[in-house]
Design a protein around this motif. Structure first.
Motif, PDB file in Angstrom:
ATOM      1  N   GLN A 158      16.499 -44.292  26.396  1.00  0.00           N
ATOM      2  CA  GLN A 158      17.802 -44.807  25.973  1.00  0.00           C
ATOM      3  C   GLN A 158      17.854 -46.326  26.082  1.00  0.00           C
ATOM      4  OE1 GLN A 158      20.530 -42.533  28.257  1.00  0.00           O
ATOM      5  NE2 GLN A 158      21.115 -41.238  26.524  1.00  0.00           N
ATOM      6  N   SER A 159      16.948 -46.845  26.851  1.00  0.00           N
ATOM      7  CA  SER A 159      16.970 -48.289  27.021  1.00  0.00           C
ATOM      8  C   SER A 159      15.720 -48.893  26.427  1.00  0.00           C
ATOM      9  CB  SER A 159      17.038 -48.627  28.504  1.00  0.00           C
ATOM     10  OG  SER A 159      16.955 -50.021  28.658  1.00  0.00           O
ATOM     11  N   LEU A 160      15.917 -50.091  25.947  1.00  0.00           N
ATOM     12  CA  LEU A 160      14.761 -50.826  25.467  1.00  0.00           C
ATOM     13  C   LEU A 160      14.378 -51.894  26.481  1.00  0.00           C
ATOM     14  CD1 LEU A 160      15.444 -51.240  21.669  1.00  0.00           C
ATOM     15  CD2 LEU A 160      13.474 -50.144  22.717  1.00  0.00           C
ATOM     16  N   GLN A 161      15.234 -52.034  27.463  1.00  0.00           N
ATOM     17  CA  GLN A 161      14.968 -53.010  28.504  1.00  0.00           C
ATOM     18  C   GLN A 161      13.987 -52.410  29.499  1.00  0.00           C
ATOM     19  OE1 GLN A 161      16.147 -56.178  28.766  1.00  0.00           O
ATOM     20  NE2 GLN A 161      16.880 -55.837  26.683  1.00  0.00           N
ATOM     21  N   LEU A 162      12.856 -53.022  29.621  1.00  0.00           N
ATOM     22  CA  LEU A 162      11.812 -52.475  30.483  1.00  0.00           C
ATOM     23  C   LEU A 162      12.301 -52.310  31.918  1.00  0.00           C
ATOM     24  CD1 LEU A 162       8.921 -51.500  30.522  1.00  0.00           C
ATOM     25  CD2 LEU A 162       8.208 -53.818  31.066  1.00  0.00           C
ATOM     26  N   LYS A 163      13.024 -53.295  32.366  1.00  0.00           N
ATOM     27  CA  LYS A 163      13.495 -53.270  33.738  1.00  0.00           C
ATOM     28  C   LYS A 163      14.390 -52.049  33.980  1.00  0.00           C
ATOM     29  CE  LYS A 163      15.107 -56.529  37.160  1.00  0.00           C
ATOM     30  NZ  LYS A 163      15.829 -57.761  37.431  1.00  0.00           N
ATOM     31  N   GLU A 164      15.234 -51.820  33.039  1.00  0.00           N
ATOM     32  CA  GLU A 164      16.154 -50.691  33.088  1.00  0.00           C
ATOM     33  C   GLU A 164      15.375 -49.374  33.065  1.00  0.00           C
ATOM     34  OE1 GLU A 164      19.455 -48.511  33.361  1.00  0.00           O
ATOM     35  OE2 GLU A 164      19.318 -50.687  33.665  1.00  0.00           O
ATOM     36  N   ILE A 165      14.358 -49.343  32.250  1.00  0.00           N
ATOM     37  CA  ILE A 165      13.525 -48.130  32.139  1.00  0.00           C
ATOM     38  C   ILE A 165      12.846 -47.837  33.467  1.00  0.00           C
ATOM     39  CG2 ILE A 165      11.388 -47.254  31.077  1.00  0.00           C
ATOM     40  CD1 ILE A 165      12.309 -48.864  28.540  1.00  0.00           C
ATOM     41  N   LEU A 166      12.295 -48.889  34.041  1.00  0.00           N
ATOM     42  CA  LEU A 166      11.566 -48.712  35.294  1.00  0.00           C
ATOM     43  C   LEU A 166      12.512 -48.257  36.395  1.00  0.00           C
ATOM     44  CD1 LEU A 166       9.226 -51.836  35.156  1.00  0.00           C
ATOM     45  CD2 LEU A 166       8.779 -49.500  34.389  1.00  0.00           C
ATOM     46  N   ARG A 167      13.697 -48.842  36.386  1.00  0.00           N
ATOM     47  CA  ARG A 167      14.668 -48.479  37.400  1.00  0.00           C
ATOM     48  C   ARG A 167      15.063 -47.005  37.240  1.00  0.00           C
ATOM     49  NH1 ARG A 167      19.279 -47.410  38.457  1.00  0.00           N
ATOM     50  NH2 ARG A 167      19.915 -47.417  36.265  1.00  0.00           N
ATOM     51  N   ALA A 168      15.313 -46.622  36.001  1.00  0.00           N
ATOM     52  CA  ALA A 168      15.687 -45.228  35.728  1.00  0.00           C
ATOM     53  C   ALA A 168      14.559 -44.284  36.149  1.00  0.00           C
ATOM     54  CB  ALA A 168      16.002 -45.069  34.240  1.00  0.00           C
ATOM     55  N   THR A 169      13.339 -44.707  35.865  1.00  0.00           N
ATOM     56  CA  THR A 169      12.190 -43.843  36.190  1.00  0.00           C
ATOM     57  C   THR A 169      12.108 -43.575  37.690  1.00  0.00           C
ATOM     58  OG1 THR A 169      11.046 -44.843  34.335  1.00  0.00           O
ATOM     59  CG2 THR A 169       9.694 -43.588  35.882  1.00  0.00           C
ATOM     60  N   VAL A 170      12.143 -44.649  38.468  1.00  0.00           N
ATOM     61  CA  VAL A 170      11.972 -44.441  39.912  1.00  0.00           C
ATOM     62  C   VAL A 170      13.123 -43.616  40.495  1.00  0.00           C
ATOM     63  CG1 VAL A 170      10.464 -46.422  40.306  1.00  0.00           C
ATOM     64  CG2 VAL A 170      12.941 -46.734  40.478  1.00  0.00           C
ATOM     65  N   THR A 171      14.324 -43.878  40.016  1.00  0.00           N
ATOM     66  CA  THR A 171      15.491 -43.144  40.508  1.00  0.00           C
ATOM     67  C   THR A 171      15.353 -41.654  40.205  1.00  0.00           C
ATOM     68  OG1 THR A 171      16.775 -45.095  39.989  1.00  0.00           O
ATOM     69  CG2 THR A 171      18.010 -43.095  40.479  1.00  0.00           C
ATOM     70  N   GLU A 172      15.005 -41.363  38.968  1.00  0.00           N
ATOM     71  CA  GLU A 172      14.933 -39.974  38.542  1.00  0.00           C
ATOM     72  C   GLU A 172      13.773 -39.237  39.216  1.00  0.00           C
ATOM     73  OE1 GLU A 172      17.272 -38.378  36.873  1.00  0.00           O
ATOM     74  OE2 GLU A 172      18.352 -40.293  36.978  1.00  0.00           O
ATOM     75  N   VAL A 173      12.639 -39.947  39.287  1.00  0.00           N
ATOM     76  CA  VAL A 173      11.480 -39.302  39.917  1.00  0.00           C
ATOM     77  C   VAL A 173      11.791 -38.986  41.380  1.00  0.00           C
ATOM     78  CG1 VAL A 173       9.075 -39.624  40.610  1.00  0.00           C
ATOM     79  CG2 VAL A 173       9.818 -40.282  38.325  1.00  0.00           C
ATOM     80  N   GLN A 174      12.444 -39.934  42.006  1.00  0.00           N
ATOM     81  CA  GLN A 174      12.773 -39.709  43.418  1.00  0.00           C
ATOM     82  C   GLN A 174      13.699 -38.509  43.553  1.00  0.00           C
ATOM     83  OE1 GLN A 174      15.671 -41.737  45.435  1.00  0.00           O
ATOM     84  NE2 GLN A 174      14.921 -40.816  47.333  1.00  0.00           N
ATOM     85  N   ARG A 175      14.629 -38.416  42.639  1.00  0.00           N
ATOM     86  CA  ARG A 175      15.596 -37.319  42.680  1.00  0.00           C
ATOM     87  C   ARG A 175      14.888 -35.981  42.423  1.00  0.00           C
ATOM     88  NH1 ARG A 175      18.981 -34.765  39.134  1.00  0.00           N
ATOM     89  NH2 ARG A 175      18.198 -35.906  37.323  1.00  0.00           N
ATOM     90  N   ILE A 176      14.044 -35.943  41.437  1.00  0.00           N
ATOM     91  CA  ILE A 176      13.423 -34.673  41.058  1.00  0.00           C
ATOM     92  C   ILE A 176      12.418 -34.221  42.108  1.00  0.00           C
ATOM     93  CG2 ILE A 176      11.989 -33.524  39.334  1.00  0.00           C
ATOM     94  CD1 ILE A 176      13.223 -35.620  37.331  1.00  0.00           C
ATOM     95  N   LEU A 177      11.586 -35.168  42.527  1.00  0.00           N
ATOM     96  CA  LEU A 177      10.527 -34.784  43.466  1.00  0.00           C
ATOM     97  C   LEU A 177      11.050 -34.690  44.909  1.00  0.00           C
ATOM     98  CD1 LEU A 177       7.397 -36.818  42.295  1.00  0.00           C
ATOM     99  CD2 LEU A 177       8.224 -34.605  41.539  1.00  0.00           C
ATOM    100  N   ARG A 178      12.241 -35.154  45.082  1.00  0.00           N
ATOM    101  CA  ARG A 178      12.815 -35.263  46.432  1.00  0.00           C
ATOM    102  C   ARG A 178      11.839 -36.030  47.335  1.00  0.00           C
ATOM    103  NH1 ARG A 178      13.768 -29.896  45.228  1.00  0.00           N
ATOM    104  NH2 ARG A 178      15.897 -29.490  44.545  1.00  0.00           N
ATOM    105  N   ALA A 179      11.287 -37.041  46.713  1.00  0.00           N
ATOM    106  CA  ALA A 179      10.355 -37.875  47.469  1.00  0.00           C
ATOM    107  C   ALA A 179      11.169 -38.900  48.252  1.00  0.00           C
ATOM    108  CB  ALA A 179       9.403 -38.589  46.508  1.00  0.00           C
ATOM    109  N   ASP A 180      10.571 -39.446  49.309  1.00  0.00           N
ATOM    110  CA  ASP A 180      11.297 -40.402  50.128  1.00  0.00           C
ATOM    111  C   ASP A 180      11.317 -41.782  49.479  1.00  0.00           C
ATOM    112  OD1 ASP A 180      11.773 -38.429  51.947  1.00  0.00           O
ATOM    113  OD2 ASP A 180       9.926 -38.830  53.077  1.00  0.00           O
TER     114      ASP A 180
END
Lengths: 713, 128
Positions: A158-180
């Motif tokens: 949804q974003s073309l802003q790399l920074k935004e993409i990276l932020r979304a990625t880490v947030t979502e991955v953390q949520r899904i994997l329940r990683a610390d």
């Protein structure tokens, strides 16, 4: 143990107490195994009555051992299990439903083994319900993962802003994997790197923005990751993890117990057609940390991480493309702005030029309108394209109405006929000047002097001509008055001259009385000058008549030889007096001329030649036909009068054809000329469409030549 | 050749005089004079005249009118007329010839030359 009470209807061999002991030992051995087995196990007699069940079976059936043992298996299952076997069949299997208390049913798989002991069958049950639930759970999980993955992907996309993409990625991955902690670590060109995006539970230290030296992530690691290595380390402290002590120490400071690392790769030259160039470069790492304790990373987690890393790769590529695109857009925009600016400048310049042009046109219009002459532009179709205001004054027609009109319609048939030859000459590229009489709107006639100047384009094609028409009516009127005055004066002089001339001639005869020598001399002077005055009056009148156009040459076909002889004969007396010989070489050539005027011209030239010849000189009169200098295919008649006199300076050769011009003023008196002879000759020859000129060599003599067109038949 | 009788019609008395002197001196002919067209016509009608020298430019009745008048009378219509004119142009000469004049002598002339010129025009045998 419960199994100790088992009363198997075992058929012990009759003859062997050792065998019985052995069996007893086996039984003791089997008992705990049976009890501890994970599967539900039941022992049946041939009638299907349960002889023994293990704990798992009790659990599966939901009933106590006491309830089960001694009851037929059929009581607890459906459909009825046929346990009669073919003798040859060792075992059979299938699926049945166990009916538990409270109506609970369990779908189970069973394996029935015949005669594990004589008359004893063994049934093993496996709960399918649980496995199905597990499978369903698994499926549910998988679906959830797919959904999560697509959700994350969508968020990333949804974003073309790399920074935004990276932020979304880490947030979502953390949520899904329940990683610390989940972070994206960017590997820089010099081997160092830093986490550029991080999502970490508050309990653990954040490492975002820390710069890690190259040693933390050596080159060979980079190479491995670049080749696509994925690392899942369940426990960083485990020797299996293969982490160097220093590295373990290093990760401990961030409480890292377990980690999962996938590379984020970047295809260097995606569009390149040559495969050797499309090399993958390690852009960074997607890393998940478990800080609470060791963690075994599930396959799907690895998979998710890899897929997300791929998505990030795509996002990076897109971001770079976007960046490049933006750069190009910026560059192009700048370029366009510059062009736009230049264009604007050009427009301004052009507008200024147009304004200047308009102003210049306006000035030109003002100037042309202010001038008392007619100024026009006529196109090649003889139609007016421009007229100044003077046209309106003359014709009472507005320039706008005249424009587009043909010359003939503007000036009328008769006037146009007089214009036509000049118009055609101008359209042939010649500058033409002529005089005409035009009628203006009040019906009066004006004399005009007209000049046509052809307008040539770059290809030297005549596009039209500029027409300048000036009113010369006043000048014409003055000229007419002058001509009339000259005519009257000359005429009025002739009568008294006739009287004087005749009277002096009569006196000179001496028959009215003899004069003294001095008296005779005075008489001769009077007589000579009377004759001179007669010539002068004649010449003035001739010239005026020819110039005013009053004279029309009466041209007819004449033999040039006759004219030459007439002229020679007329001049013979004068030649004789001067001791000069005239050598004429007449030829029978027909010329189209006014005989009197050509004879006058020849006598004039001969008279001059004789006057300026020395005694015993020879004056030659010749004639020939020659090609015209302009067009060798045409011919003309050339008359020449040559003398052996003193000659004429080269710079005077043209002036001598002007009125009252004489090379040496003393000659005038001595030779008794009028100063008009050559001017008249030139006028006469011009009226004959010929040319007259003089050539001379000082001290050797002069040649006067004139041409006449050959006879037009 | 017999003595000719010449009539000069010219409003200029000096012309009459020099013509009279010149012709008489050069050829011994008799010269009669008239100062206007009507006077000339009268003389021509009353006298026997061999040739009339007629000035073209005269006030009131000019040479051309006089010429036409002379042609209307039977006594004078046969008399040859030579115009004396200051207009020496060919076209005018042709015009005069078309009228039926015998010849044109252009002013200024030398009256001593007149008998020769007249004889040439009228094809008279001139006594040398």
């Amino acid at each position: 143990m419960a199994l100790a009470h088992l009363q198997y209807p075992l058929q012990t061999p009759k003859n062997s107490s050792t065998s019985s002991r052995q069996q007893q030992t086996k039984k003791q051995l089997l008992q705990p195994m049976l009890e501890k087995a994970g599967d539900a196990i039941a022992v049946l007699d041939p009638s299907g009555t349960l002889l023994e069940v293990n704990a798992a079976a009790c659990h599966l059936f939901g009933r106590s051992r006491r309830t089960l043992v001694g009851k037929p298996l059929a009581t607890f299952i459906k459909p009825v299990l046929d346990i009669t076997f073919d003798v040859n069949q060792v075992s059979l299997n299938g699926q049945i439903t166990i009916i538990c208390p409270k109506g609970i049913e369990r779908h189970v798989e069973y394996t029935l083994t015949h005669n594990v002991y004589p008359q004893v069958h063994l049934a093993i049950f496996r709960d399918l319900t649980q496995r199905q639930a597990q499978a369903e759970e698994e499926l549910r999980w998988q679906r959830q993962r797919v959904e999560l993955f697509s959700e994350v992907t969508l968020k990333i996309r949804q974003s073309l802003q790399l920074k935004e993409i990276l932020r979304a990625t880490v947030t979502e991955v953390q949520r899904i994997l329940r990683a610390d902690r989940v972070l994206i670590y960017q590997v820089l060109a010099d081997g160092t790197g830093k986490p550029i995006s991080e999502s970490v539970l508050p309990a653990y230290p954040a490492i975002l923005g820390m710069e890690f030296p190259e040693e933390v992530f050596p080159k060979d690691y980079q190479t491995l990751y670049a080749q696509g290595r994925v690392r899942a380390i369940a426990d960083v402290h485990s020797p299996n993890a293969g982490l160097a002590d220093c590295l373990v120490e290093f990760v401990e400071q961030f409480d890292i117990q377990s980690k999962l690392i996938v590379p984020i790769l970047q295809n260097l030259n995606p569009p390149s057609p040559s495969p050797e160039n499309s090399q993958n470069q390690l852009w960074g790492l997607l890393i998940a940390h478990q800080c609470s304790g060791p963690r075994t990373w599930a396959d799907f987690e690895l998979e998710l991480m890899q897929q997300l890393a791929d998505q990030i790769s795509i996002a990076i590529a897109q971001a770079q493309l976007l960046e490049t695109l933006e750069e190009r857009v910026a560059a192009r925009t700048a370029q366009l702005q510059k062009m736009n600016h230049n264009l604007q400048q050009e427009i301004n310049d052009r507008m200024q030029a147009e304004a200047a042009l308009r102003q210049s046109e306006e000035q030109l219009r003002l100037i042309t309108n202010a001038l008392p002459v007619l100024i026009a532009y006529v196109d090649h179709q003889q139609k007016y394209r421009f007229n100044n205001k003077a046209y309106e004054d003359w014709l009472n027609q507005r320039p706008a109405d005249i424009q587009g009109s043909h010359l003939q319609s503007v000036w009328g048939e008769a006037c146009y006929r007089r214009m036509q030859p000049s118009v055609e000459a101008a359209l042939d590229g010649a500058v033409v000047t002529y005089e005409n009489e035009v009628m203006v709107h009040d019906g009066s006639t004006r004399s005009v002097n007209v000049t046509y100047i052809p307008h040539l384009d770059e290809q030297q094609t005549v596009q039209g001509f500029f027409a300048l028409t000036s009113d010369i009516s006043d000048r014409k009127a003055i000229e007419r008055m002058k001509d009339e005055f000259i005519a009257v004066v000359s005429h009025e002089l002739r009568t008294p001259l006739t009287s004087m001339h005749s009277a002096l001639k009569i006196l000179a005869t001496g028959r009215l009385g003899t004069l003294s020598v001095d008296g005779q001399q005075m008489l001769e002077i009077a007589d000579d000058n009377t004759e001179r005055l007669v010539r002068l009056v004649n010449n003035v009148l001739d010239l005026q008549r020819i110039e005013s156009g009053e004279v029309t040459m009466d041209k007819q076909a004449h033999n040039a030889a006759d004219l030459m002889i007439q002229a020679m004969e007329a001049m013979q007396p004068m030649a004789g007096q001067q001791g000069v010989t005239i050598s004429a070489y007449p030829k029978d050539i027909l010329v189209w001329a006014d005989a009197d005027y050509i004879v006058q011209t020849l006598t004039n030239l001969l008279s001059n030649a004789i006057k300026f010849s020395l005694t015993d000189g020879v004056v030659t009169l010749t004639i020939e036909v020659r090609p015209t200098p302009e067009d060798k295919t045409k011919k003309e008649v050339l008359f020449q009068v040559c003398d052996q006199g003193q000659g004429i300076p080269a710079d005077r050769l043209e002036n001598i054809f002007q009125r009252f011009y004489q090379v040496d003023s003393s000659d005038s008196r001595k030779k008794g000329g009028t100063g008009l002879g050559l001017a008249i000759c030139r006028k006469i020859i011009e009226q004959h469409e010929g040319t007259i000129w003089a050539e001379s060599t000082l001290g050797a003599g002069s040649i006067f030549s004139f041409t006449l067109p050959t006879l037009k038949r | 050749m017999e003595v000719k009788r010449v009539l000069i019609i010219d409003d200029e008395e000096s012309i009459q005089t020099v013509v009279k002197f010149g012709i008489a001196m050069a050829a011994g002919w008799e010269v009669l004079t008239a100062s206007s067209g009507p006077q000339g016509i009268d003389t021509a009608q009353s006298e026997s005249i061999d040739v009339i020298l007629l000035d073209v430019m005269m006030p009131e009745m000019d040479g051309i009118a006089t010429f036409h008048a002379l042609k209307t009378y039977p006594e004078t219509e046969e008399i040859p007329v030579i115009f004396l004119t200051a207009k020496a142009q060919t076209a005018e000469k042709n015009h005069f010839n078309d009228l039926g004049v015998s010849g044109v002598i252009t002013k200024p002339f030398n009256s001593l030359d007149l008998p020769g010129q007249i004889s040439k025009i009228l094809h008279w045998e001139l006594q040398s």
